[in-house]
Design a protein around this motif. Structure first.
Motif, short mmCIF file in Angstrom:
data_model
loop_
_atom_site.label_atom_id
_atom_site.label_comp_id
_atom_site.label_asym_id
_atom_site.label_seq_id
_atom_site.Cartn_x
_atom_site.Cartn_y
_atom_site.Cartn_z
N GLU A 1 -8.65 -1.11 -8.34
CA GLU A 1 -9.00 -2.10 -7.17
C GLU A 1 -10.18 -2.97 -7.50
OE1 GLU A 1 -8.52 -3.77 -3.37
OE2 GLU A 1 -7.25 -2.22 -4.41
N GLU B 1 0.99 -1.27 0.00
CA GLU B 1 -0.01 -0.05 -0.18
C GLU B 1 0.93 1.18 0.08
OE1 GLU B 1 -3.96 1.42 2.34
OE2 GLU B 1 -2.46 0.48 3.51
N ILE C 1 -8.49 7.44 3.99
CA ILE C 1 -8.44 7.34 5.51
C ILE C 1 -8.71 9.12 5.81
CG2 ILE C 1 -7.33 7.00 7.64
CD1 ILE C 1 -5.32 5.08 5.93
N GLU D 1 -12.40 5.15 7.47
CA GLU D 1 -11.77 4.58 6.41
C GLU D 1 -12.90 4.16 5.34
OE1 GLU D 1 -8.86 1.57 7.06
OE2 GLU D 1 -7.86 2.60 8.93
N MET D 2 -12.35 4.10 4.02
CA MET D 2 -13.34 3.61 3.15
C MET D 2 -12.34 2.77 2.17
SD MET D 2 -15.94 4.83 0.38
CE MET D 2 -14.82 5.10 -0.99
N LEU D 3 -12.60 1.46 1.85
CA LEU D 3 -11.68 0.80 0.78
C LEU D 3 -12.16 1.28 -0.53
CD1 LEU D 3 -11.89 -2.69 2.36
CD2 LEU D 3 -10.10 -1.32 2.28
N HIS D 4 -11.39 1.23 -1.33
CA HIS D 4 -11.62 1.56 -2.92
C HIS D 4 -12.40 0.55 -3.64
CE1 HIS D 4 -8.86 5.00 -2.84
NE2 HIS D 4 -7.78 4.39 -2.88
N SER D 5 -12.41 -0.39 -2.98
CA SER D 5 -13.48 -1.78 -3.71
C SER D 5 -14.79 -1.36 -3.33
CB SER D 5 -13.00 -3.05 -3.27
OG SER D 5 -12.98 -2.85 -1.91
N ARG D 6 -14.95 -0.41 -2.48
CA ARG D 6 -16.38 -0.06 -2.04
C ARG D 6 -17.01 0.94 -2.79
NH1 ARG D 6 -17.96 0.51 3.68
NH2 ARG D 6 -20.18 0.37 2.75
N ARG E 1 -5.09 1.57 -1.47
CA ARG E 1 -6.07 0.79 -1.33
C ARG E 1 -7.47 1.19 -0.48
NH1 ARG E 1 -2.17 -3.73 1.19
NH2 ARG E 1 -1.28 -4.36 -0.67
N ARG E 2 -7.35 2.42 0.02
CA ARG E 2 -8.28 3.06 0.82
C ARG E 2 -8.14 4.49 1.24
NH1 ARG E 2 -6.18 0.96 6.63
NH2 ARG E 2 -3.90 1.41 6.03
N THR F 1 -21.16 4.93 -2.40
CA THR F 1 -20.90 3.66 -2.22
C THR F 1 -22.07 2.43 -2.71
OG1 THR F 1 -21.69 3.64 0.15
CG2 THR F 1 -19.32 3.85 -0.27
#
Length: 187
Positions: free
Chosen positions: A162, A18, A93, A105-110, A90-91, A134
Motif C-alpha cells: 500500500e 479490495e 476492520i 477501520e485503519m487503512l494499511h497506508s497509515r 486495503r484496510r 501509526t
C-alpha cells in the motif's frame, strides 16, 4: 511545443479490487472459564433441585442458575462471537458490540510498524497481541489473535504494498502537475 494531453492519459490507473485476506476472532481460549462454569452450574443445579423439599426452592435454584448461566457463560460467548477482525488488501476492520455495534477501520497506508506481544499463556496456546503503530495516536491493537507471527507478516506485506502504491500515485500526480510524461503500467 508540447502536445496536449489526451483525457485517457490524465486518468490514473484503476486500483485492483479490495479482497478479504483474513477473518479473525480472539483465541477461543477465552471461552474456557465460561464453559467450565456452565458444566459446574449444571451439576450444582441438578444436585440442588434434588435436595430441596419445596417447589418454590427448586424454582429459585433454577432461576438463579439461569441468571448465572446468562451472565457467566452466554454473554461472554456472545461477546466473543460478535467481535471480529477482517483484514483486506486495503484496510483492517474491527467490528464489535452486542447491543451497540462499533466499527473501527485503519487503512494499511497509515500503519508503519507491526509488532507482536505475547504473554507466557498466549505463547503456550499459540496466540498473541498484534500492535500496529501509526505514529500519530495510540497503537491499533488486535488482541489475542491466533498465529500472530503469520498475521504480522501478512500485515507488513500489505502495508508495504500500500505504501508503494500510494507513492506511485503521488509521483504520477506530481508528474502531471509538472507536465512530465507518465509511463503507465510500470512499477
Amino acid at each position: 511545443m508540447r502536445p496536449a494531453a489526451t483525457p485517457e492519459a490524465t486518468v490514473p490507473p484503476a486500483q485492483p479490487p479490495e479482497r478479504v485476506v483474513a477473518r479473525l476472532r480472539r483465541h477461543a481460549r477465552v471461552l474456557t472459564v465460561p464453559a467450565i462454569l456452565l458444566i459446574v452450574l449444571a451439576g450444582a443445579t441438578a444436585y440442588g433441585v434434588g435436595v430441596v423439599p419445596e417447589l418454590w426452592q427448586e424454582l429459585a435454584i433454577i432461576g438463579a442458575a439461569a441468571l448465572v448461566a446468562l451472565l457467566g457463560a452466554f454473554l461472554p460467548f456472545l461477546a466473543w462471537l460478535t467481535r471480529r477482525t477482517t483484514i483486506t488488501t486495503r484496510r483492517i476492520i474491527v467490528r464489535s458490540g452486542i447491543f451497540v455495534r462499533v466499527r473501527q477501520e485503519m487503512l494499511h497506508s497509515r500503519g508503519y510498524d507491526v509488532t507482536v506481544r505475547r504473554t507466557w499463556l498466549q505463547s503456550a496456546f499459540g496466540s498473541g497481541d498484534v500492535r500496529i503503530n501509526t505514529g500519530h495516536e495510540q497503537p491499533f491493537v488486535l488482541k489475542d489473535v491466533p498465529k500472530p507471527a503469520l498475521v504480522q507478516g501478512a500485515l507488513q506485506e500489505l502495508m508495504g504494498e500500500e505504501h508503494s502504491r500510494v507513492a506511485d500515485r503521488r509521483r504520477a500526480e506530481q508528474s502531471m502537475i509538472d507536465g512530465d510524461t507518465v509511463a503507465w503500467g510500470g512499477r
